[in-house]
Write a protein that holds these residues in place. Structure first.
Motif: not given
Length: 224
Positions: A150-153, A168-171, A201-202, A216-219
């Motif tokens: 889950v991507i947040s912040n 961003w952060t992930t759970d 952080s990128v 958009r960010v990808r994890s």
């Protein structure tokens, strides 16, 4: 035996076990008149079996999140049972399969996922001689991870004329990448950071000055 009597009994020794023998009896009276009976038979008994079966080739197969198959062989036809548990005290056992065979493959279920189990196998032959194996182990499979992180912040900081820092952060621990471009078709990708982290952080660089960018960010987690 020359003693004259009307009741006769004689023991014959030195016979082979499990063997059919024919016999007839002969008696003569005091005047030498001899009588010979017809033919009779008897079979000597077997030597008692006191040797337990030999267990070999013990291994586990078909391991799932909650079940397993245990396999082994015996050198003579024997019954089938497994004791199992989370310690060498076991505590659980399969239902005894009384069918006698040399190949054994019982399956059992209802196990906890991702758990180490101890087990040993037991086989008894038709004479009741029981063999018990040493201790073995298997580990049940984990439940497959099919849930993405889950991507947040998501935030943009340190914007300059040619770069920006996106965080961003992930759970759960995941890899890091950003898609970006002057439209929602993006068109550019940052290099993948394969280290699995929860704080991302990128720095996106080589940007055009005074230009609006979409991103958009990808994890992706360890399970992909």
């Amino acid at each position: 035996v020359t003693t004259l009597q009307t009741g006769h009994s004689q023991t014959v020794n030195g016979l082979s076990s499990s063997t059919l023998y024919h016999y007839r009896v002969i008696s003569s009276d005091s005047s030498g008149n001899q009588a010979v009976s017809g033919d009779y038979t008897f079979t000597t008994s077997s030597v008692p079996d006191t040797t337990p079966p030999q267990i070999s080739g013990v291994y586990s197969s078909g391991i799932t999140t909650s079940g397993v198959t245990i396999n082994w062989t015996t050198n003579e036809a024997s019954d089938t049972q497994v004791e199992y548990g989370m310690t060498t005290s076991y505590g659980y056992s399969t239902t005894l399969n009384t069918a006698l065979s040399t190949g054994h493959s019982p399956s059992f279920y209802g196990l906890a996922t991702a758990t180490l189990y101890h087990y040993r196998v037991l086989s008894s032959d038709s004479s009741g001689n029981q063999a018990v194996s040493g201790d073995y182990t298997f580990t049940t499979a984990s439940v497959p991870d099919t849930t993405p992180p889950v991507i947040s912040n998501v935030q943009v900081t340190k914007i300059t004329t040619s770069s920006a820092v996106i965080t961003w952060t992930t759970d759960e621990a995941s890899m890091t990448q950003i898609e970006y471009g002057p439209a929602t078709s993006y068109g550019s990708l940052t290099n993948i950071v394969s280290s699995l982290v929860t704080s991302h952080s990128v720095t996106v660089s080589s940007l055009s000055g005074y230009t609006a960018y979409n991103f958009r960010v990808r994890s992706q987690d360890a399970a992909g």
